[in-house]
Design a protein around this motif. Structure first.
Motif, PDB file in Angstrom:
ATOM      1  N   VAL A   1       1.003  -1.200   0.059  1.00  0.00           N
ATOM      2  CA  VAL A   1       0.016   0.080  -0.006  1.00  0.00           C
ATOM      3  C   VAL A   1       1.067   1.213   0.001  1.00  0.00           C
ATOM      4  CG1 VAL A   1      -1.720   1.302   1.181  1.00  0.00           C
ATOM      5  CG2 VAL A   1      -1.913  -1.138   1.125  1.00  0.00           C
ATOM      6  N   LEU A   2       2.015   1.385   0.788  1.00  0.00           N
ATOM      7  CA  LEU A   2       2.818   2.427   0.762  1.00  0.00           C
ATOM      8  C   LEU A   2       3.528   2.739  -0.596  1.00  0.00           C
ATOM      9  CD1 LEU A   2       4.633   4.497   2.160  1.00  0.00           C
ATOM     10  CD2 LEU A   2       6.163   2.724   2.867  1.00  0.00           C
ATOM     11  N   VAL A   3       3.872   1.540  -1.410  1.00  0.00           N
ATOM     12  CA  VAL A   3       4.548   1.967  -2.684  1.00  0.00           C
ATOM     13  C   VAL A   3       3.431   2.501  -3.583  1.00  0.00           C
ATOM     14  CG1 VAL A   3       5.339   0.650  -4.436  1.00  0.00           C
ATOM     15  CG2 VAL A   3       6.122  -0.039  -2.365  1.00  0.00           C
TER      16      VAL A   3
ATOM     17  N   GLY B   1      -2.326   7.223  -3.009  1.00  0.00           N
ATOM     18  CA  GLY B   1      -2.739   7.672  -1.480  1.00  0.00           C
ATOM     19  C   GLY B   1      -2.899   6.382  -0.784  1.00  0.00           C
ATOM     20  N   PHE B   2      -3.102   6.801   0.612  1.00  0.00           N
ATOM     21  CA  PHE B   2      -3.397   5.797   1.495  1.00  0.00           C
ATOM     22  C   PHE B   2      -4.980   5.593   1.615  1.00  0.00           C
ATOM     23  CE2 PHE B   2       0.666   7.393   3.016  1.00  0.00           C
ATOM     24  CZ  PHE B   2       1.349   5.977   3.038  1.00  0.00           C
TER      25      PHE B   2
ATOM     26  N   PHE C   1       6.304   7.754   6.630  1.00  0.00           N
ATOM     27  CA  PHE C   1       5.826   8.132   5.108  1.00  0.00           C
ATOM     28  C   PHE C   1       4.412   8.882   5.357  1.00  0.00           C
ATOM     29  CE2 PHE C   1       9.236   5.283   3.885  1.00  0.00           C
ATOM     30  CZ  PHE C   1      10.146   6.327   2.877  1.00  0.00           C
ATOM     31  N   SER C   2       3.843   8.384   6.323  1.00  0.00           N
ATOM     32  CA  SER C   2       2.555   8.898   6.532  1.00  0.00           C
ATOM     33  C   SER C   2       2.568  10.672   6.810  1.00  0.00           C
ATOM     34  CB  SER C   2       1.771   8.597   7.821  1.00  0.00           C
ATOM     35  OG  SER C   2       2.574   8.781   9.220  1.00  0.00           O
ATOM     36  N   MET C   3       3.558  11.124   7.177  1.00  0.00           N
ATOM     37  CA  MET C   3       3.933  12.398   7.356  1.00  0.00           C
ATOM     38  C   MET C   3       3.001  12.984   8.636  1.00  0.00           C
ATOM     39  SD  MET C   3       6.247  12.698   5.337  1.00  0.00           S
ATOM     40  CE  MET C   3       6.636  14.772   5.584  1.00  0.00           C
TER      41      MET C   3
END
Length: 416
Positions: A136-138, A145-146, A190-192
């Motif tokens: 999902v991150l890739v 997006g997430f 990476f969620s910031m």
């Protein structure tokens, strides 16, 4: 079939429901759109506990459990008496607020522990879910997006944090596994999200500086660790900090700026007023800063002028349940003190066990869970949602593990 095999089979039922809660109650919840599945698993755990108690021939809660049960009964009656909201939303809020406590007490008082084989299975499940999270991150980095999977980037971050902490606890407490824990945790960056930056900063410093003499208490070393962590959080999320801080300095007498108030700061500010105005028991269930208070819009918001605030108004109330700590105003000073006592008792109990089981991985994980929840609750209603449910389930297992380690150490110590 003998008594021991029955007991083993019941422990497996608890373990099975734990796996299902982690997989479908937390990780796949948003993707499948399961909604209230965490409340379903909450009830399943409660039923398991009642069956377990019936089989043992005793219903044991302990002092903390009875105090919690009496408190929820009292506040339920109190809420109906003062008409804090409609009957259905009061009952809904009782279920939501009780969720994390039920999770902890059910596991803790039924003395559930993961066997070696269960830890092995759990690690495999965690790794499988983690690789899905990486996928999902890739995709998110590629532009998807997430939201399509986790609903929000903050839920991706908390899912990664829970998976990393479970992986750490279910393996040997070696430097290799601690480094793997930090590597797994790094994906959440990476969620910031500022909250995650804070937890990550603490986790890194705590892992690197942790010694077997550490205890979760007020000390110079711990204060320095806290200040450094807070400094890193403020630096990493400085734009968000400045943005939210504006809400504390707006002029409430200026009607032109009323609609521009920021919801989260106002929830904190108003919670202090409610604590004083509704002394000593608060405004009651489903009245303030909870999901239930927006299902049937609480009159408290109009009473304090929050019904004009974007995100808190009756027409648009998406930010009503945007944080946890302000909701404690529902229970007044008495409820606030009881909440603090709950955590004080747990920390004291953990420190007492730590004196005997000095090299405990369970204690290390307990500190991580505690800090994780405290940071999450600042800007999310994490304690009463599925992440809070999973955190408190895990905390119950951790305390049982820690107490067992302490008991084993005591029994092997030479008698003088």
């Amino acid at each position: 079939m003998d008594r021991l095999s029955k007991k083993d089979r019941e422990v497996n039922y608890f373990f099975l429901v734990f796996l299902l809660t982690l997989t479908f109650g937390v990780f796949f919840n948003e993707f499948i759109g399961l909604g209230v599945v965490d409340e379903f698993f909450q009830m399943v755990f409660l039923v398991l506990f009642l069956i377990y108690s019936f089989w043992k021939g005793e219903f044991y809660l302990g002092k903390m459990g009875w105090v919690a049960l009496f408190s929820f009964v009292f506040y339920s009656v109190y809420s109906f008496f003062i008409v804090s909201n409609t009957p259905r939303t009061i009952l809904l809020d009782v279920v939501l607020q009780a969720k994390p406590f039920i999770a902890f007490f059910v596991v803790y008082y039924s003395k559930q522990r993961f066997s070696d084989s269960e830890k092995y299975v759990l690690r495999l499940v965690v790794l499988g879910l983690y690789f899905i999270a990486l996928f999902v991150l890739v995709g998110a980095m590629a532009g998807t997006g997430f939201n399509w999977f986790f609903g929000h980037e903050s839920k991706f971050a908390t899912a990664v944090a829970l998976l990393a902490m479970i992986y750490l606890f279910t393996g040997p407490f070696t430097w290799k596994n601690r480094w793997l824990f930090l590597i797994m945790l790094s994906a959440g960056l990476f969620s910031m999200k500022g909250k995650f930056f804070g937890f990550y900063a603490f986790a890194v410093l705590f892992t690197l500086l942790y010694s077997h003499k550490f205890k979760l208490k007020i000390s110079i070393k711990n204060l320095i660790l806290g200040v450094v962590t807070l400094g890193l959080v403020v630096f990493a999320a400085r734009e968000k900090v400045v943005f939210y801080a504006q809400g504390f300095f707006l002029n409430p007498e200026d009607p032109e700026t009323t609609v521009h108030y920021l919801a989260r700061p106002l929830l904190y500010l108003t919670s202090g007023e409610i604590l004083m105005d509704y002394f000593p028991f608060g405004s009651g269930f489903a009245s303030f800063a909870t999901h239930a208070s927006q299902v049937d819009y609480s009159s408290i918001y109009a009473e304090y002028g929050l019904d004009k605030v974007w995100g808190l108004s009756e027409d648009y109330s998406s930010f009503v349940a945007d944080t946890h700590f302000p909701s404690l105003a529902q229970f007044g000073w008495v409820g606030l003190i009881l909440t603090m006592l709950f955590w004080y008792v747990l920390i004291t109990k953990a420190n007492k066990c730590k004196r005997k089981a000095k090299r405990s991985s369970a204690y290390f994980s307990i500190v991580l869970i505690f800090v994780f929840l405290m940071i999450e609750c600042v800007a999310d209603a994490a304690f009463t949602n599925n992440r809070g449910l999973m955190s408190m389930l895990l905390l119950g297992y951790l305390f049982n593990e820690l107490e067992a380690e302490a008991s084993e150490k005591s029994s092997t110590e030479p008698k003088v």
